[in-house]
Design a protein around this motif. Structure first.
Motif, mmCIF file in Angstrom:
data_model
loop_
_atom_site.group_PDB
_atom_site.id
_atom_site.type_symbol
_atom_site.label_atom_id
_atom_site.label_comp_id
_atom_site.label_asym_id
_atom_site.label_seq_id
_atom_site.Cartn_x
_atom_site.Cartn_y
_atom_site.Cartn_z
ATOM 1 N N LYS A 1 0.689 -1.152 0.071
ATOM 2 C CA LYS A 1 -0.131 0.109 0.001
ATOM 3 C C LYS A 1 0.815 1.177 -0.068
ATOM 4 O O LYS A 1 0.605 2.232 -0.729
ATOM 5 C CB LYS A 1 -0.899 0.030 1.094
ATOM 6 C CG LYS A 1 -1.932 1.092 1.209
ATOM 7 C CD LYS A 1 -2.782 1.278 2.619
ATOM 8 C CE LYS A 1 -3.755 2.279 2.756
ATOM 9 N NZ LYS A 1 -4.741 2.294 3.776
ATOM 10 N N ARG A 2 1.972 1.181 0.822
ATOM 11 C CA ARG A 2 2.710 2.474 0.951
ATOM 12 C C ARG A 2 3.620 2.702 -0.437
ATOM 13 O O ARG A 2 3.603 3.934 -0.761
ATOM 14 C CB ARG A 2 3.610 2.328 2.046
ATOM 15 C CG ARG A 2 3.076 2.312 3.413
ATOM 16 C CD ARG A 2 4.129 1.585 4.343
ATOM 17 N NE ARG A 2 5.239 2.248 4.651
ATOM 18 C CZ ARG A 2 6.143 1.799 5.449
ATOM 19 N NH1 ARG A 2 6.036 0.706 6.010
ATOM 20 N NH2 ARG A 2 7.249 2.777 5.717
ATOM 21 N N MET A 3 3.979 1.574 -1.180
ATOM 22 C CA MET A 3 4.489 1.856 -2.385
ATOM 23 C C MET A 3 3.367 2.448 -3.446
ATOM 24 O O MET A 3 3.710 3.401 -4.292
ATOM 25 C CB MET A 3 4.893 0.530 -3.088
ATOM 26 C CG MET A 3 6.434 0.178 -2.826
ATOM 27 S SD MET A 3 7.361 -1.007 -3.556
ATOM 28 C CE MET A 3 6.249 -2.482 -3.367
ATOM 29 N N ALA A 4 2.233 1.922 -3.377
ATOM 30 C CA ALA A 4 1.381 2.519 -4.144
ATOM 31 C C ALA A 4 0.815 3.995 -4.001
ATOM 32 O O ALA A 4 0.812 4.763 -5.016
ATOM 33 C CB ALA A 4 -0.080 1.774 -4.134
ATOM 34 N N ILE B 1 12.835 3.629 -11.807
ATOM 35 C CA ILE B 1 14.232 3.178 -11.498
ATOM 36 C C ILE B 1 14.182 3.341 -9.740
ATOM 37 O O ILE B 1 14.842 2.288 -9.328
ATOM 38 C CB ILE B 1 15.073 4.345 -11.959
ATOM 39 C CG1 ILE B 1 14.953 4.450 -13.361
ATOM 40 C CG2 ILE B 1 16.414 4.241 -11.594
ATOM 41 C CD1 ILE B 1 15.687 5.367 -14.260
ATOM 42 N N GLU B 2 13.903 4.342 -9.139
ATOM 43 C CA GLU B 2 13.975 4.299 -7.839
ATOM 44 C C GLU B 2 13.363 3.135 -7.110
ATOM 45 O O GLU B 2 14.027 2.353 -6.088
ATOM 46 C CB GLU B 2 13.023 5.625 -7.406
ATOM 47 C CG GLU B 2 13.312 5.968 -5.843
ATOM 48 C CD GLU B 2 14.554 6.494 -5.449
ATOM 49 O OE1 GLU B 2 15.033 6.153 -4.275
ATOM 50 O OE2 GLU B 2 15.502 6.887 -6.171
ATOM 51 N N MET B 3 12.053 2.770 -7.507
ATOM 52 C CA MET B 3 11.547 1.593 -6.780
ATOM 53 C C MET B 3 12.110 0.343 -7.089
ATOM 54 O O MET B 3 12.276 -0.653 -6.227
ATOM 55 C CB MET B 3 10.000 1.552 -7.069
ATOM 56 C CG MET B 3 9.280 2.849 -6.318
ATOM 57 S SD MET B 3 9.692 3.269 -4.552
ATOM 58 C CE MET B 3 9.364 1.767 -3.866
ATOM 59 N N SER B 4 12.821 0.098 -8.225
ATOM 60 C CA SER B 4 13.371 -1.140 -8.892
ATOM 61 C C SER B 4 14.591 -1.252 -7.846
ATOM 62 O O SER B 4 15.023 -2.248 -7.313
ATOM 63 C CB SER B 4 13.725 -1.167 -10.192
ATOM 64 O OG SER B 4 12.521 -0.994 -11.101
ATOM 65 N N ILE B 5 15.489 -0.086 -7.715
ATOM 66 C CA ILE B 5 16.628 -0.418 -6.824
ATOM 67 C C ILE B 5 16.244 -0.411 -5.567
ATOM 68 O O ILE B 5 17.021 -1.195 -4.588
ATOM 69 C CB ILE B 5 17.300 1.214 -7.029
ATOM 70 C CG1 ILE B 5 17.960 1.286 -8.276
ATOM 71 C CG2 ILE B 5 18.527 1.201 -6.094
ATOM 72 C CD1 ILE B 5 18.618 2.675 -8.701
ATOM 73 N N ARG B 6 15.277 0.233 -4.868
ATOM 74 C CA ARG B 6 15.014 0.098 -3.491
ATOM 75 C C ARG B 6 14.571 -1.312 -3.267
ATOM 76 O O ARG B 6 14.822 -1.931 -2.209
ATOM 77 C CB ARG B 6 13.794 1.036 -3.075
ATOM 78 C CG ARG B 6 14.323 2.418 -2.773
ATOM 79 C CD ARG B 6 13.105 3.426 -2.558
ATOM 80 N NE ARG B 6 13.486 4.711 -2.090
ATOM 81 C CZ ARG B 6 13.747 4.956 -0.696
ATOM 82 N NH1 ARG B 6 13.244 4.120 -0.008
ATOM 83 N NH2 ARG B 6 14.121 6.247 -0.563
ATOM 84 N N MET C 1 13.690 -0.533 1.545
ATOM 85 C CA MET C 1 12.678 -0.418 0.710
ATOM 86 C C MET C 1 11.662 0.927 0.765
ATOM 87 O O MET C 1 11.397 1.405 -0.453
ATOM 88 C CB MET C 1 11.728 -1.808 0.635
ATOM 89 C CG MET C 1 10.850 -1.915 -0.427
ATOM 90 S SD MET C 1 9.486 -3.136 -0.054
ATOM 91 C CE MET C 1 10.426 -4.686 -0.115
ATOM 92 N N LEU C 2 11.487 1.272 1.967
ATOM 93 C CA LEU C 2 10.484 2.262 2.084
ATOM 94 C C LEU C 2 10.824 3.275 2.845
ATOM 95 O O LEU C 2 10.214 4.607 2.929
ATOM 96 C CB LEU C 2 9.337 1.524 2.746
ATOM 97 C CG LEU C 2 8.591 0.376 2.111
ATOM 98 C CD1 LEU C 2 7.604 -0.329 3.016
ATOM 99 C CD2 LEU C 2 7.685 1.156 0.721
ATOM 100 N N ASP C 3 12.010 3.477 3.581
ATOM 101 C CA ASP C 3 12.346 4.612 4.390
ATOM 102 C C ASP C 3 12.538 5.758 3.709
ATOM 103 O O ASP C 3 13.323 5.638 2.498
ATOM 104 C CB ASP C 3 13.370 4.087 5.570
ATOM 105 C CG ASP C 3 12.989 3.459 6.508
ATOM 106 O OD1 ASP C 3 11.843 3.217 6.744
ATOM 107 O OD2 ASP C 3 13.683 3.249 7.322
ATOM 108 N N ASP C 4 12.198 7.027 4.071
ATOM 109 C CA ASP C 4 12.609 8.367 3.382
ATOM 110 C C ASP C 4 12.110 8.484 2.035
ATOM 111 O O ASP C 4 13.084 8.780 1.218
ATOM 112 C CB ASP C 4 14.129 8.394 3.851
ATOM 113 C CG ASP C 4 14.661 8.313 5.153
ATOM 114 O OD1 ASP C 4 13.741 8.927 6.006
ATOM 115 O OD2 ASP C 4 15.386 8.084 5.576
ATOM 116 N N LEU C 5 11.143 7.977 1.554
ATOM 117 C CA LEU C 5 10.512 7.902 0.066
ATOM 118 C C LEU C 5 10.697 9.504 -0.153
ATOM 119 O O LEU C 5 9.835 10.198 0.554
ATOM 120 C CB LEU C 5 9.325 7.182 -0.087
ATOM 121 C CG LEU C 5 9.310 5.643 -0.337
ATOM 122 C CD1 LEU C 5 8.454 5.321 -0.351
ATOM 123 C CD2 LEU C 5 10.215 5.400 -1.674
#
Length: 486
Positions: A47-50, A173-178, A289-293
């Motif tokens: 959910k947070r990624m979405a 790119i950002e989410m693929s790397i994370r 994966m999720l911190d400091d987006l």
């Protein structure tokens, strides 16, 4: 070793933040809830990624990140167009043309046109088959190719502005790397090819954002994409390796298309005990994966290859070229070459007797030999003919590799002994193309022309390069792919 890498990466980002001041800090008011750290760091990960994907805007991106995305796109454009005549691309076109009668989207550099799913696949193959693409040096994920391939295909299907395109390109790119960071090192350790797994989700997020998916639909798109990981490290040295990011591009696009019409998935596919992260790695780090987006930008750590081969060989090639040029070395002068490198050098590129150009890209022995012989390691140095050339074979048989876990992947130590007894040494701490020693924009332009000038007339190549640097200014990105065709 992995902790050392993680610390190095964090230190780099802290230094970057200091140098750039507030430029790496984006406004967070619109998605503050996304970057909140929960007691359980993996809670609601899907959910947070979405939410982040749906809230991030072009105005949120610091100039440094916009510039890095443009560099990534220029590299993608040159590499993908330049490799369009590779046998793997020819076979893909020959195989899929009879069943794809649509002409929705362009294959960069080619006159053939395909439906958007197959176009995304073929461009994804083309983006990777030279092994000349972008690289995140901690995880070795090549994210830009699959993301750009999916986005360009969609942009020829539905109108997309340059700013919206570049924002989604960044997001993918950002989410693929994370996601790659979160599973590192266990994901690759058990055999997965990361460029065929995490960019599938990145592409779904990127395209889904352009589609204007609802939060629920984006969650489903993530779940569908996560259900399609592809590729094993065993494929390295064959066409299958480029198949993996090709499939990643088309599968991510496919997932977003399905989700748009309410094809459902789990709401917890990423974080579930029986979901994506637990199934694909022996370790998981949801902080990565999720911190400091929107505050910490992993995209700032993307790099571009000066040599057309596996990234772990680059320090050895750099050292070999430096020694060759400094002492004007000739192959027949050399008695032996001793290389000390990170254990990953032999694990990933230990092919002593490659038989094809693709195998040569995963041979530290071949790569050092051509670096000495030719003073470079571009795509031409990885032809079948050069791999099988007696001069290349004779020199690579003089090369020995010793692994040293204290040497990081970005470094290498080379000693060359001559027949007359002289001994020369070169230690490379940061190979050219690394985060600390990045390719300049001028070098990226030269790389682009080295690849594209054999595909397009000079006037057309210059036009494509200029358009690549200005992709964020396009009113309609769907017009860009056609610039790559004669």
């Amino acid at each position: 070793m992995n902790q050392m890498m993680s610390n190095h990466k964090r230190n780099f980002l802290k230094v970057s933040s200091t140098m750039l001041g507030a430029s790496l800090v984006a406004p967070l008011d619109s998605f503050a809830q996304v970057v909140k750290t929960d007691v359980n760091p993996g809670q609601n990960a899907t959910k947070r990624m979405a939410q982040y994907a749906l809230n991030v805007k072009y105005e949120d991106l610091p100039t440094k990140i916009v510039d890095e995305c443009l560099r990534a796109f220029v590299n993608f454009s040159g590499v993908t167009t330049g490799s369009c005549r590779h046998e793997a691309v020819d076979i893909s076109i020959k195989s899929l043309a009879p069943i794809s009668k649509s002409t929705q989207a362009t294959i960069l550099g080619r006159k053939e046109r395909f439906d958007i799913l197959n176009a995304a696949f073929i461009n994804g193959v083309s983006s990777h088959v030279f092994d000349f693409d972008d690289t995140h040096l901690v995880t070795n994920v090549h994210a830009a190719g699959p993301i750009a391939s999916a986005l360009l295909a969609y942009a020829e299907y539905r109108p997309v502005s340059g700013k919206e395109f570049l924002t989604s390109f960044y997001l993918g790119i950002e989410m693929s790397i994370r996601l790659s960071n979160a599973l590192h090192p266990g994901h690759a350790g058990i055999g997965w090819h990361v460029s065929g797994t995490t960019p599938t989700i990145g592409a779904a997020l990127a395209v889904g954002r352009l589609m204007g998916l609802t939060e629920q639909q984006m969650i489903w798109a993530i779940g569908l994409a996560a259900s399609q990981p592809v590729g094993f490290r065993e494929s390295f040295g064959s066409m299958n390796k480029s198949f993996n990011p090709g499939r990643s591009a088309s599968s991510g696009l496919f997932s977003a298309l399905l989700a748009k019409n309410n094809f459902t998935s789990s709401n917890q596919t990423i974080e579930s005990r029986i979901g994506w992260a637990n199934s694909l790695s022996v370790n998981r780090d949801y902080h990565e994966m999720l911190d400091d987006l929107g505050v910490r930008f992993e995209t700032a750590l993307d790099t571009y290859k000066p040599f057309a081969c596996g990234i772990v060989i680059h320090p050895a090639i750099d050292a070999a070229i430096q020694l060759r040029n400094k002492y004007q070395l000739q192959a027949d002068q050399i008695k032996s070459i001793q290389l000390k490198g990170n254990p990953m050098v032999l694990e990933l590129t230990g092919k002593k007797q490659p038989q094809t150009g693709l195998e040569g890209k995963f041979s530290v022995y071949h790569s050092v030999a051509v670096a000495i012989l030719n003073g470079k390691a571009g795509e031409k140095e990885y032809s079948d003919a050069i791999v099988l050339d007696p001069k290349t074979i004779a020199l690579r048989n003089k090369i020995e590799v010793e692994v040293d876990p204290n040497i990081p992947k970005k470094s290498g130590d080379m000693t060359i002994t001559l027949n007359d007894g002289r001994v020369f040494n070169q230690f490379v701490e940061n190979a050219v193309g690394s985060v600390e020693k990045p390719m300049t924009n001028t070098q990226l332009n030269e790389k682009f022309h080295d690849l594209v000038d054999e595909i397009l007339p000079m006037k057309n190549a210059n036009r494509l390069l200029e358009a690549s640097w200005k992709i964020n200014t396009f009113a309609d990105v769907g017009k860009f792919p056609k610039l790559s065709v004669r």
